[in-house]
Design a protein around this motif. Sequence first.
Motif, short mmCIF file in Angstrom:
data_model
loop_
_atom_site.label_atom_id
_atom_site.label_comp_id
_atom_site.label_asym_id
_atom_site.label_seq_id
_atom_site.Cartn_x
_atom_site.Cartn_y
_atom_site.Cartn_z
N HIS A 81 41.65 39.38 37.92
CA HIS A 81 41.40 38.86 39.27
C HIS A 81 42.60 38.05 39.71
CE1 HIS A 81 39.64 35.70 41.99
NE2 HIS A 81 39.38 36.83 42.62
N LEU A 82 43.18 38.40 40.87
CA LEU A 82 44.38 37.73 41.36
C LEU A 82 44.13 36.80 42.53
CD1 LEU A 82 46.84 40.76 41.26
CD2 LEU A 82 46.60 38.91 39.57
N PHE A 83 43.19 37.13 43.39
CA PHE A 83 42.97 36.26 44.54
C PHE A 83 41.66 36.53 45.25
CE2 PHE A 83 45.52 39.81 46.26
CZ PHE A 83 44.72 40.23 47.32
N TYR A 84 41.29 35.55 46.04
CA TYR A 84 40.22 35.64 47.02
C TYR A 84 40.89 35.36 48.33
CZ TYR A 84 35.53 34.83 48.96
OH TYR A 84 34.36 34.91 49.68
N HIS A 85 40.76 36.22 49.32
CA HIS A 85 41.49 36.11 50.59
C HIS A 85 40.50 35.99 51.74
CE1 HIS A 85 43.88 38.12 53.95
NE2 HIS A 85 44.44 36.95 53.76
N LEU A 86 40.56 34.87 52.46
CA LEU A 86 39.71 34.66 53.63
C LEU A 86 40.36 35.35 54.82
CD1 LEU A 86 38.94 30.89 53.02
CD2 LEU A 86 37.47 32.86 52.53
N VAL A 131 51.73 33.87 50.92
CA VAL A 131 51.64 34.33 49.54
C VAL A 131 52.31 35.69 49.43
CG1 VAL A 131 50.06 35.05 47.71
CG2 VAL A 131 49.48 33.10 49.15
N THR A 132 53.12 35.86 48.40
CA THR A 132 53.72 37.16 48.11
C THR A 132 53.46 37.50 46.65
OG1 THR A 132 55.86 36.15 47.56
CG2 THR A 132 55.57 36.91 49.82
N PHE A 133 53.38 38.78 46.37
CA PHE A 133 53.16 39.26 45.01
C PHE A 133 54.34 40.14 44.62
CE2 PHE A 133 48.98 38.46 46.78
CZ PHE A 133 48.40 37.70 45.78
N SER A 134 54.79 40.00 43.38
CA SER A 134 55.87 40.86 42.89
C SER A 134 55.27 41.89 41.95
CB SER A 134 56.94 40.02 42.19
OG SER A 134 56.39 39.34 41.09
N GLY A 135 56.00 42.95 41.71
CA GLY A 135 55.49 44.01 40.85
C GLY A 135 54.60 44.95 41.63
N GLU A 152 39.62 35.53 58.09
CA GLU A 152 39.71 34.87 59.39
C GLU A 152 40.96 34.00 59.51
OE1 GLU A 152 37.31 31.53 61.93
OE2 GLU A 152 36.13 33.08 60.93
N ASN A 153 41.25 33.19 58.48
CA ASN A 153 42.41 32.30 58.58
C ASN A 153 43.57 32.73 57.69
OD1 ASN A 153 41.63 31.54 56.01
ND2 ASN A 153 41.04 29.46 56.57
N GLY A 154 43.42 33.81 56.93
CA GLY A 154 44.49 34.34 56.11
C GLY A 154 44.75 33.55 54.84
N GLU A 155 43.90 32.58 54.52
CA GLU A 155 44.13 31.73 53.36
C GLU A 155 43.81 32.46 52.06
OE1 GLU A 155 42.37 27.66 51.39
OE2 GLU A 155 42.20 27.94 53.54
N TYR A 156 44.66 32.22 51.07
CA TYR A 156 44.46 32.78 49.73
C TYR A 156 43.99 31.68 48.78
CZ TYR A 156 46.85 37.14 50.84
OH TYR A 156 47.19 38.36 51.36
N ILE A 157 43.11 32.07 47.88
CA ILE A 157 42.62 31.19 46.83
C ILE A 157 42.89 31.91 45.52
CG2 ILE A 157 40.61 29.99 45.91
CD1 ILE A 157 39.49 30.26 48.88
N LEU A 158 43.73 31.30 44.67
CA LEU A 158 44.16 31.93 43.42
C LEU A 158 43.59 31.20 42.22
CD1 LEU A 158 47.97 32.29 44.27
CD2 LEU A 158 46.16 33.94 44.68
N PRO A 159 43.23 31.93 41.16
CA PRO A 159 42.78 31.26 39.94
C PRO A 159 43.89 30.35 39.39
CG PRO A 159 42.27 33.61 39.85
CD PRO A 159 43.16 33.39 41.05
N ALA A 160 43.52 29.15 38.98
CA ALA A 160 44.50 28.18 38.47
C ALA A 160 45.24 28.73 37.25
CB ALA A 160 43.81 26.87 38.14
N GLY A 161 44.61 29.59 36.48
CA GLY A 161 45.23 30.16 35.29
C GLY A 161 46.43 31.06 35.57
N LEU A 162 46.65 31.45 36.83
CA LEU A 162 47.82 32.27 37.16
C LEU A 162 49.11 31.46 37.17
CD1 LEU A 162 46.48 34.53 40.07
CD2 LEU A 162 46.84 35.16 37.67
N PHE A 163 49.00 30.14 37.25
CA PHE A 163 50.17 29.29 37.35
C PHE A 163 50.58 28.80 35.98
CE2 PHE A 163 47.96 29.11 41.36
CZ PHE A 163 48.98 29.25 42.28
N ALA A 164 51.84 29.08 35.60
CA ALA A 164 52.35 28.64 34.30
C ALA A 164 52.51 27.12 34.27
CB ALA A 164 53.68 29.31 33.99
N GLU A 165 52.87 26.55 35.38
CA GLU A 165 53.06 25.10 35.49
C GLU A 165 52.47 24.64 36.80
OE1 GLU A 165 57.11 23.94 35.01
OE2 GLU A 165 57.42 25.25 33.29
N GLY A 166 52.25 23.38 36.90
CA GLY A 166 51.78 22.82 38.15
C GLY A 166 50.77 21.72 37.93
N GLU A 167 50.72 20.85 38.89
CA GLU A 167 49.73 19.78 38.86
C GLU A 167 48.88 19.93 40.10
OE1 GLU A 167 49.83 15.02 39.23
OE2 GLU A 167 51.19 15.91 37.77
#
Length: 97
Positions: free
Chosen positions: A37-42, A10-14, A44-59
């Motif tokens: 709120h931008l993310f929840y970051h675990l 995961v990378t963030f711009s700005g 131990e394994n480095g996994e990111y969990i992002l709110p679905a509302g941050l994505f303009a498109e996607g299924e």
Amino acid sequence: MLAVHVGNDVTFSGDAPAIFQSSDWAERGFCQRCGTHLFYHLKENGEYILPAGLFAEGEFTMNSEIFIDEKPGYYSFSNNTRKMTGEEVFAMFAGED
């Protein structure tokens, strides 16, 4: 909240997000300007969990529900998912699962 597990690439711009340790195993990120709120970051394994509302498109495919014991009784999702109570979630993150 509907969230998307996006892995650890995961990378963030700005502006860099403000990061706060929210437990022994995770941290949360927020926009430094507006507090979104931008993310929840675990950690131990480095996994990111992002709110679905941050994505303009996607299924997205929903395959799990957490804190199911706190879910309002007036809704349910139509697909079959892995369901975990809050106690089960915390036990998993604490390495008890």
